[in-house]
Structures are given as structure tokens and as C-alpha cells.
Design a protein around this motif. Structure first.
Motif, mmCIF file in Angstrom:
data_model
loop_
_atom_site.group_PDB
_atom_site.id
_atom_site.type_symbol
_atom_site.label_atom_id
_atom_site.label_comp_id
_atom_site.label_asym_id
_atom_site.label_seq_id
_atom_site.Cartn_x
_atom_site.Cartn_y
_atom_site.Cartn_z
ATOM 1 N N GLU A 119 27.839 39.192 49.795
ATOM 2 C CA GLU A 119 28.496 39.525 51.062
ATOM 3 C C GLU A 119 29.514 40.652 50.891
ATOM 4 O O GLU A 119 29.685 41.493 51.765
ATOM 5 N N TYR A 120 30.175 40.645 49.768
ATOM 6 C CA TYR A 120 31.188 41.676 49.496
ATOM 7 C C TYR A 120 30.606 42.898 48.772
ATOM 8 O O TYR A 120 31.331 43.810 48.406
ATOM 9 N N SER A 121 29.300 42.872 48.535
ATOM 10 C CA SER A 121 28.590 43.947 47.816
ATOM 11 C C SER A 121 29.180 44.250 46.432
ATOM 12 O O SER A 121 29.282 45.407 46.029
ATOM 13 N N TYR A 122 29.574 43.181 45.766
ATOM 14 C CA TYR A 122 30.067 43.351 44.394
ATOM 15 C C TYR A 122 28.909 43.142 43.419
ATOM 16 O O TYR A 122 28.066 42.279 43.643
ATOM 17 N N THR A 123 28.917 43.901 42.349
ATOM 18 C CA THR A 123 27.987 43.598 41.257
ATOM 19 C C THR A 123 28.684 42.560 40.375
ATOM 20 O O THR A 123 29.892 42.326 40.527
ATOM 21 N N GLN A 124 27.942 41.979 39.477
ATOM 22 C CA GLN A 124 28.555 41.005 38.547
ATOM 23 C C GLN A 124 29.646 41.697 37.720
ATOM 24 O O GLN A 124 30.686 41.121 37.440
ATOM 25 N N GLU A 125 29.364 42.942 37.368
ATOM 26 C CA GLU A 125 30.315 43.733 36.582
ATOM 27 C C GLU A 125 31.615 43.956 37.369
ATOM 28 O O GLU A 125 32.710 43.794 36.817
ATOM 29 N N ASP A 126 31.470 44.309 38.664
ATOM 30 C CA ASP A 126 32.655 44.521 39.516
ATOM 31 C C ASP A 126 33.513 43.254 39.578
ATOM 32 O O ASP A 126 34.724 43.305 39.362
ATOM 33 N N LEU A 127 32.827 42.143 39.860
ATOM 34 C CA LEU A 127 33.543 40.876 40.005
ATOM 35 C C LEU A 127 34.221 40.490 38.681
ATOM 36 O O LEU A 127 35.379 40.050 38.680
ATOM 37 N N ALA A 128 33.506 40.690 37.592
ATOM 38 C CA ALA A 128 34.061 40.365 36.271
ATOM 39 C C ALA A 128 35.331 41.173 36.010
ATOM 40 O O ALA A 128 36.334 40.630 35.534
ATOM 41 N N ILE A 177 39.106 33.591 41.994
ATOM 42 C CA ILE A 177 37.915 33.806 42.826
ATOM 43 C C ILE A 177 38.229 33.419 44.276
ATOM 44 O O ILE A 177 37.893 34.140 45.214
ATOM 45 N N SER A 178 38.908 32.283 44.417
ATOM 46 C CA SER A 178 39.283 31.789 45.743
ATOM 47 C C SER A 178 40.183 32.793 46.468
ATOM 48 O O SER A 178 40.002 33.085 47.654
ATOM 49 N N LYS A 179 41.128 33.358 45.739
ATOM 50 C CA LYS A 179 42.062 34.340 46.313
ATOM 51 C C LYS A 179 41.327 35.614 46.709
ATOM 52 O O LYS A 179 41.569 36.180 47.786
ATOM 53 N N LEU A 180 40.400 36.045 45.852
ATOM 54 C CA LEU A 180 39.651 37.281 46.119
ATOM 55 C C LEU A 180 38.814 37.164 47.403
ATOM 56 O O LEU A 180 38.805 38.079 48.229
ATOM 57 N N PHE A 181 38.111 36.033 47.543
ATOM 58 C CA PHE A 181 37.237 35.854 48.714
ATOM 59 C C PHE A 181 37.962 35.218 49.902
ATOM 60 O O PHE A 181 37.340 34.928 50.931
ATOM 61 N N LYS A 182 39.244 34.973 49.747
ATOM 62 C CA LYS A 182 40.104 34.402 50.802
ATOM 63 C C LYS A 182 39.513 33.112 51.376
ATOM 64 O O LYS A 182 39.443 32.906 52.587
ATOM 65 N N LEU A 183 39.038 32.272 50.453
ATOM 66 C CA LEU A 183 38.467 30.975 50.857
ATOM 67 C C LEU A 183 39.053 29.879 49.969
ATOM 68 O O LEU A 183 39.366 30.147 48.804
ATOM 69 N N PRO A 184 39.182 28.646 50.500
ATOM 70 C CA PRO A 184 39.664 27.559 49.643
ATOM 71 C C PRO A 184 38.674 27.281 48.506
ATOM 72 O O PRO A 184 37.459 27.489 48.675
ATOM 73 N N LEU A 198 29.085 31.372 44.657
ATOM 74 C CA LEU A 198 29.589 32.645 44.146
ATOM 75 C C LEU A 198 28.619 33.803 44.353
ATOM 76 O O LEU A 198 29.017 34.902 44.768
ATOM 77 N N LYS A 199 27.336 33.554 44.116
ATOM 78 C CA LYS A 199 26.340 34.624 44.239
ATOM 79 C C LYS A 199 26.258 35.136 45.683
ATOM 80 O O LYS A 199 26.184 36.352 45.923
ATOM 81 N N VAL A 200 26.308 34.198 46.632
ATOM 82 C CA VAL A 200 26.236 34.547 48.054
ATOM 83 C C VAL A 200 27.468 35.361 48.455
ATOM 84 O O VAL A 200 27.356 36.411 49.101
ATOM 85 N N LEU A 201 28.640 34.862 48.044
ATOM 86 C CA LEU A 201 29.889 35.558 48.395
ATOM 87 C C LEU A 201 29.943 36.950 47.760
ATOM 88 O O LEU A 201 30.376 37.916 48.388
ATOM 89 N N ARG A 202 29.469 37.029 46.535
ATOM 90 C CA ARG A 202 29.463 38.331 45.842
ATOM 91 C C ARG A 202 28.568 39.320 46.592
ATOM 92 O O ARG A 202 28.921 40.488 46.780
ATOM 93 N N ILE A 258 28.462 31.328 35.502
ATOM 94 C CA ILE A 258 29.024 30.534 36.615
ATOM 95 C C ILE A 258 28.015 30.504 37.769
ATOM 96 O O ILE A 258 27.735 29.452 38.352
ATOM 97 N N GLU A 259 27.457 31.674 38.088
ATOM 98 C CA GLU A 259 26.481 31.754 39.196
ATOM 99 C C GLU A 259 25.251 30.884 38.929
ATOM 100 O O GLU A 259 24.710 30.267 39.844
ATOM 101 N N LYS A 260 24.833 30.849 37.677
ATOM 102 C CA LYS A 260 23.654 30.045 37.334
ATOM 103 C C LYS A 260 23.991 28.573 37.113
ATOM 104 O O LYS A 260 23.148 27.773 36.716
#
Lengths: 130, 66
Positions: B11-20, B48-55, B5-9, B33-35
Motif C-alpha cells: 500500500e505504501y509502495s515500499y520495497t523490502q529494502e526500503d522498509l528495512a 512498524i506500527s508507528k510507520l504505518f500509523k496503525l495499532p 506487513l506485506k499488504v501494508l508495504r 517477518i512477512e513469511k
């Protein structure tokens, strides 16, 4: 989610304060304000009871708005608080009935114990997941 | 459960706040979750899977705890 959370928190704070205020009126009113008038005392206790119910409803609404981690934190804290309240409460009562303590056991002491235990446990559990 | 999750976040330049905000959980939940201190529920994992378009299995790896 944030707007909803703020609204729920504001509602809970509002009903908690109004419950505390009506509790104070129901506790001290008969002696200091209306000189033990039975109808007014009954009315004050009823109003306090209704405010208590509304506070519980507000708390439930806030709990249902929690996300999965917050629910886990609060559920664990509630489970431990409930267990401790039963065990400590009954031990406290036994200390009173067997006259091992010089004073009468008061329900307010148990309420303070429950409140502080829940607060400490929520803090500890929140830090565990931080 | 291990996750990327941390890596994908990043890559998309999201902060934890944005993703939340996007997923509909608190920032503390994303952090936990990241920790790998907390496993997300199935609906959260799907979001999360839908957002990052990954299984899901690409983002989360199940490891049996001893």
C-alpha cells in the motif's frame, strides 16, 4: 545501519587477516627467520596474542550491530558449535589417549572443525529464515 | 504470529529494502517477518506500527501454536 555494518565487517576482516599473518610469523619465524631467538619469539607470540584480542573485539562489535534475526541465527549456530566442539574435542582427545588413533591429536584439527561447523550452521540457519 | 506487513508495504509502495532501512533491520528480517517465519521484537513491532500509523494488534495477530 549499512554503513556501520560495512565498517564493522571491514574491521573484522582486517583484524582477522592480521591475526592470521602474525600467527604465521609466530609459527614459522623461529625456525625460518630468526633462528629460535627467544626474545623475538616471545615478541611475535605477544603481538599475535594482542591481534587476537583485537579480532575478538571487532567480532563483538559486529555482533552487537546485528539485527534481531541475525543475532538469533548466530546465537543458535554458536550454541550448537560450542556443544559440538566440547563433545567432539573430548572424544578426539580420548581417541588419542587410549591410542585408538595412530597419530597425536592436534588442536589445529579442532579449530578447523569449529570453523567449518560454525560456517555450515550459519548457512543452514540463514536458509531456514529465507 | 500472523501479520499484514506485506499488504501494508505494498500500500505504501515500499520495497523490502526500503522498509528495512526505515525500521533499521536487514532486508532478510523483513522477508522472514512477512513469511511468518520470524516474530519481530517489541521495539521493531512498535517502529512498524508507528510507520504505518496503525495499532500493533491491527498489524500483528497472535495465534497460539499447537
Amino acid at each position: 545501519m549499512k554503513k556501520e555494518r560495512k565498517k564493522n565487517l571491514y574491521n573484522l576482516a582486517l583484524w582477522t587477516w592480521s591475526w592470521v599473518a602474525t600467527l604465521a610469523i609466530a609459527s614459522f619465524g623461529p625456525k625460518y627467520i630468526w633462528d629460535d631467538h627467544t626474545v623475538l619469539t616471545t615478541l611475535a607470540i605477544s603481538v599475535n596474542f594482542v591481534h587476537g584480542i583485537l579480532m575478538i573485539v571487532a567480532n563483538r562489535r559486529m555482533f552487537n550491530n546485528f539485527d534481531e534475526l541475525e543475532r538469533k541465527i548466530h546465537l543458535e549456530s554458536l550454541a550448537l558449535t560450542l556443544g559440538l566442539a566440547v563433545v567432539v574435542g573430548l572424544s578426539y582427545s580420548l581417541l588419542d589417549t587410549t591410542n585408538l588413533i595412530a597419530y597425536d591429536a592436534a588442536i589445529s584439527n579442532l579449530v578447523i572443525f569449529i570453523g567449518l561447523t560454525y560456517l555450515v550452521l550459519v548457512t543452514i540457519n540463514t536458509r531456514r529464515y529465507a | 504470529m500472523k501479520n499484514r506487513l506485506k499488504v501494508l508495504r505494498a500500500e505504501y509502495s515500499y520495497t523490502q529494502e526500503d522498509l528495512a532501512d526505515i525500521i533499521g533491520v536487514s532486508r532478510q528480517t523483513i522477508n522472514a517477518i512477512e513469511k511468518e517465519k520470524f516474530d519481530p521484537s517489541l521495539p521493531t513491532a512498535f517502529r512498524i506500527s508507528k510507520l504505518f500509523k496503525l495499532p500493533i494488534e491491527v498489524i500483528f495477530h497472535f495465534e497460539e501454536t499447537k
